[in-house]
Motif scaffolding. Structure first.
Motif, PDB file in Angstrom:
ATOM      1  N   LYS A 299     -11.445   4.635  -3.344  1.00 27.14           N
ATOM      2  CA  LYS A 299     -11.098   4.026  -2.056  1.00 27.14           C
ATOM      3  C   LYS A 299     -11.213   2.508  -2.074  1.00 27.14           C
ATOM      4  CE  LYS A 299     -12.341   8.205   0.402  1.00 27.14           C
ATOM      5  NZ  LYS A 299     -13.549   8.944   0.784  1.00 27.14           N
ATOM      6  N   ALA A 300     -11.111   1.921  -3.255  1.00 24.25           N
ATOM      7  CA  ALA A 300     -11.197   0.456  -3.346  1.00 24.25           C
ATOM      8  C   ALA A 300     -10.041  -0.171  -2.565  1.00 24.25           C
ATOM      9  CB  ALA A 300     -11.137   0.024  -4.807  1.00 24.25           C
ATOM     10  N   ALA A 301     -10.314  -1.347  -1.974  1.00 27.16           N
ATOM     11  CA  ALA A 301      -9.298  -2.021  -1.157  1.00 27.16           C
ATOM     12  C   ALA A 301      -8.032  -2.276  -1.965  1.00 27.16           C
ATOM     13  CB  ALA A 301      -9.865  -3.330  -0.620  1.00 27.16           C
ATOM     14  N   ALA A 302      -8.208  -2.586  -3.249  1.00 27.77           N
ATOM     15  CA  ALA A 302      -7.050  -2.910  -4.090  1.00 27.77           C
ATOM     16  C   ALA A 302      -6.320  -1.668  -4.579  1.00 27.77           C
ATOM     17  CB  ALA A 302      -7.518  -3.750  -5.280  1.00 27.77           C
ATOM     18  N   GLY A 303      -6.775  -0.491  -4.144  1.00 27.00           N
ATOM     19  CA  GLY A 303      -6.164   0.756  -4.617  1.00 27.00           C
ATOM     20  C   GLY A 303      -7.137   1.490  -5.519  1.00 27.00           C
TER      21      GLY A 303
ATOM     22  N   GLU B  59      -1.862  -0.397 -13.448  1.00 26.12           N
ATOM     23  CA  GLU B  59      -1.241   0.169 -12.252  1.00 26.12           C
ATOM     24  C   GLU B  59      -2.257   1.094 -11.592  1.00 26.12           C
ATOM     25  OE1 GLU B  59       2.263   0.452 -10.821  1.00 26.12           O
ATOM     26  OE2 GLU B  59       1.765  -1.579 -11.528  1.00 26.12           O
ATOM     27  N   PRO B  60      -2.507   0.988 -10.290  1.00 27.65           N
ATOM     28  CA  PRO B  60      -3.433   1.943  -9.670  1.00 27.65           C
ATOM     29  C   PRO B  60      -2.884   3.363  -9.806  1.00 27.65           C
ATOM     30  CG  PRO B  60      -2.912   0.140  -8.169  1.00 27.65           C
ATOM     31  CD  PRO B  60      -1.984   0.022  -9.335  1.00 27.65           C
ATOM     32  N   PRO B  61      -3.756   4.309 -10.195  1.00 30.06           N
ATOM     33  CA  PRO B  61      -3.306   5.710 -10.276  1.00 30.06           C
ATOM     34  C   PRO B  61      -3.168   6.287  -8.873  1.00 30.06           C
ATOM     35  CG  PRO B  61      -5.650   5.565 -10.700  1.00 30.06           C
ATOM     36  CD  PRO B  61      -5.177   4.154 -10.499  1.00 30.06           C
ATOM     37  N   ALA B  62      -2.557   7.481  -8.789  1.00 26.52           N
ATOM     38  CA  ALA B  62      -2.408   8.156  -7.495  1.00 26.52           C
ATOM     39  C   ALA B  62      -3.784   8.328  -6.854  1.00 26.52           C
ATOM     40  CB  ALA B  62      -1.737   9.516  -7.683  1.00 26.52           C
ATOM     41  N   GLU B  63      -4.743   8.776  -7.673  1.00 24.23           N
ATOM     42  CA  GLU B  63      -6.137   8.899  -7.243  1.00 24.23           C
ATOM     43  C   GLU B  63      -6.968   8.524  -8.455  1.00 24.23           C
ATOM     44  OE1 GLU B  63      -7.012  12.688  -4.970  1.00 24.23           O
ATOM     45  OE2 GLU B  63      -4.973  13.149  -5.610  1.00 24.23           O
TER      46      GLU B  63
END
Ligand code: CA
Ligand code: CA
Ligand code: CA
Ligand code: CA
Ligand code: CA
Ligand code: CA
Length: 687
Positions: A323-327, A48-52
């Motif tokens: 800032k990766a496109a996928a999150g 899961e992408p983290p908040a940051e």
């Protein structure tokens, strides 16, 4: 988007061409070689992408101890804890907003060693100290209370001193100060103590430490990469830029991330457009690479942080791509893939560089009040023993910008005599001059080109001048020591001139109410000398020639310039220039030790007083956590006595000048070390 210089735009174009399959070897843009591409294979730590996705570290345990764990600073998402193997999520820490994280390995907690994590909290300007509950696994606070930095934290890195074994964390601050905190295991939790600040510049951020070399590298976005001594007693002024942004050769616009693994330093440049590698120690460039998405990997965004360390099969590099496109995501890359592009051996399989072996270290129990002037002001010292009440003995300090200062054994300043720029001071007690028994204190007075003479009034506990200073005819009297002949009781003062080590020997004589001096001998050591001490019992005169080493001369006026070398700097010697202060610990029966300030190495050398001045060993004076007294470094003058000086110094006292009085940063002072601590550290018998 800001307009970038043409050359750099061309470079981006060059990169595009490179990715389109252009021959790397011949691709040239604006006469600059395009760096080779480093393909970042897809190994994403986040299901899961983290908040940051900000800074992160990996704790690689021995295989049998459990799987490797990843700890990431996820900003508003708190701290996340994941298994490296499969990205499985474990309980992290919520309630803080960390931008940065660093890990200390082998941190001692209650008799066991483990990892300690340091994370910043954006809102409170606090540092949190955390460890891992291995059974869960879960992150948990390890501190008694968070450490308040009072600034915006812009970078964190840890240091373990090879000299003392102590653990530190460096904190880069938005105020331009690099804070250094010592971390210790205390009752109930880990304690942090801010030991020094190094002023570097308002753009500082990422940092990385070379433990083996005792060096911290700090990126200043707009300036480049600073190299600074990591020991808290290190010389903060002795810094070096290993990379300069914006100059022709380096050409980067900014440095955003730094990582260090074994013998390589990595710098992430221009939002991750490029990565530069440096060989350690020395930080010579190994070249640059361009991180690109490897096959099967989504495009890279802007790489913000980098970390490198041990992985399961050699080293790993962690890239933070918020800032990766996928999150937002973190990516782990094998060290070997970068090593191959850099045409370096896969260093991850090599052993870490050997670290300097720790010296025996003692601590001071007292430090004096700081001297009156800033800068290099305190210099030499002499101990006056109160025969009636040894606990009331006094310390005379030469303050080379102003005069002499007098302290009690608690470090309180009792007197400042502003009689001129006094460089060195020495004394003899109970000498007979003109039929009168007295104590004589002599100091080299650079303002007057003279020897200033004093006595000490035991009742008032004050220094008193004896007559006018005795002119030396020297342009700049520098080192000074006294000698009382066992043969005839005559009292002498040795003084040297500051440049070629020209020594004069003066015989003191009573002149009415004052004292006069007659020059009875001259000799030349050869180069800058300063420290000297005479052994009244044996008639030996010891001299340090700052760049060269330690000599033994004869102290009697007919001694001429015959001398024996005891030790030297450079090849074949043990000492590190400058060799400075000298003093004699007088044991019974002609035994005892010569104590030498080995200034270039920030430590002290001991030699036997007898037995041909055989070398005994080195020791250092480190910081006392309990008393909040810093260690001693860059020592000029020192003195030692074997007299028992009451309950605080029952086996004698060593007093040294401290060139860097820190924790907090203050003007220079003197440190007092009970002799039994030196004896214990060096395995010496107590007399
Ligand atoms: Ca100095
Ligand atoms: Ca002295
Ligand atoms: Ca020096
Ligand atoms: Ca000197
Ligand atoms: Ca110090
Ligand atoms: Ca201090």
């Amino acid at each position: 988007m800001p307009i970038r210089p043409l050359r750099l735009n061309l470079q981006v174009l060059g990169l595009a061409l490179l990715l389109a399959g252009c021959d790397q070897g011949r691709a040239r843009v604006a006469a600059e070689e395009v760096p080779p591409a480093w393909a970042v294979a897809p190994d994403e730590l986040a299901a899961e992408p983290p908040a940051e996705a900000l800074a992160g570290v990996v704790w690689q345990r021995a295989a049998e101890a459990g799987p490797a764990l990843f700890v990431g600073a996820a900003g508003a998402g708190g701290l996340v804890l994941r298994a490296v193997e499969d990205g499985r999520e474990y309980p992290g820490i919520a309630g803080i907003e960390p931008d940065h994280i660093a890990m200390a390995t082998g941190f001692p907690r209650g008799g066991r060693a483990g990892p300690l994590f340091v994370a910043s909290d954006r809102g409170s300007a606090n540092l949190w100290l955390l460890d891992i509950d291995v059974a869960a696994p879960a992150l948990r606070p390890a501190h008694l209370q968070p450490l308040y930095t009072g600034t915006e934290v812009t970078g964190l890195c840890t240091y373990r001193s090879p000299a003392s074994g102590r653990h530190y964390v460096f904190v880069a601050g938005g105020d331009g100060l690099l804070q250094q905190w010592e971390l210790t295991d205390a009752q109930g939790g880990v304690r942090g103590r801010r030991v020094r600040d190094v002023a570097l510049g308002a753009g500082i951020g990422a940092c990385a430490v070379d433990d083996a070399a005792g060096t911290v590298y700090v990126a200043d976005e707009q300036v480049g990469i600073w190299q600074v001594a990591a020991e808290p007693e290190g010389d903060a002024a002795d810094r070096r830029l290993v990379m300069h942004v914006g100059n022709e050769r380096d050409a980067a616009r900014e440095v955003s991330g730094l990582a260090l693994y074994r013998d390589t330093l990595l710098a992430l440049l221009d939002e991750g457009e490029r990565l530069q590698a440096f060989a350690l120690p020395g930080a010579t460039s190994l070249g640059m690479v361009v991180p690109v998405a490897g096959s099967g990997n989504a495009a890279l965004g802007e790489l913000e942080a980098i970390w490198a360390g041990d992985g399961a099969d050699g080293g790993v590099i962690l890239l933070s791509d918020p800032k990766a496109a996928a999150g937002p995501r973190w990516q782990l890359v094998p060290w070997a893939s970068l090593a191959a592009v850099l045409q370096r051996p896969p260093v991850a399989t090599g052993a870490p560089r050997a670290t300097a072996s720790a010296l025996p270290t003692v601590t001071a129990t007292v430090e004096t009040e700081p001297v009156d002037d800033h800068g290099d002001a305190a210099d030499d010292v002499a101990i006056w023993v109160d025969p009636a009440d040894p606990a009331k003995s006094l310390i005379i300090g030469a303050q080379k910008k102003r005069g002499l200062e007098l302290y009690d054994l608690g470090g309180r300043r009792l007197q400042l005599l502003a009689d001129g720029r006094m460089n060195n001071v020495d004394l003899r007690q109970g000498v007979t001059l003109g039929g009168q028994r007295m104590d004589i204190i002599a100091a080299s007075n650079r303002t007057r080109g003279a020897i200033s003479l004093y006595t000490l009034d035991a009742r008032s506990r004050r220094l008193q001048s004896i007559g006018e200073p005795v002119p030396t005819g020297m342009r700049d009297p520098y080192g000074l020591c006294m000698y009382v002949s066992a043969r005839d009781g005559r009292v002498y003062v040795f003084v040297n001139n500051s440049d070629r080590g020209e020594f004069g020997q003066w015989l003191l004589e009573r002149h009415g109410a004052g004292i006069g001096a007659r020059l009875v001998r001259e000799f030349v050591v050869g180069s800058q000398a300063e420290g000297c001490v005479a052994d009244d019992a044996s008639g030996a005169l010891y001299i340090t020639e700052e760049d060269v080493g330690l000599w033994r001369y004869a102290a009697e006026p007919d001694g001429g310039d015959a001398r024996d070398r005891i030790d030297a700097t450079g090849e074949g010697g043990r000492l590190a220039a400058d060799v400075e202060g000298l003093a004699l610990f007088q044991g019974p029966g002609g035994g005892g030790y010569l104590v030498v300030s080995n200034q270039g190495a920030d430590n002290y050398a001991l030699y036997r007083r007898d037995a041909g001045n055989a070398f005994v060993g080195f020791f250092a004076i480190g910081a006392s956590d309990d008393l909040g007294i810093d260690g001693a470094s860059e020592t000029d003058g020192l003195d030692v006595t074997s007299h028992a000086l009451g309950p605080a110094f029952p086996h004698g006292l060593l007093v040294v000048q401290d060139g860097r009085n820190i924790t907090p940063a203050e003007r220079q002072n003197f440190k007092l070390v009970p002799w039994e601590r030196v004896a214990a550290a060096m395995g010496l018998p107590l007399p």
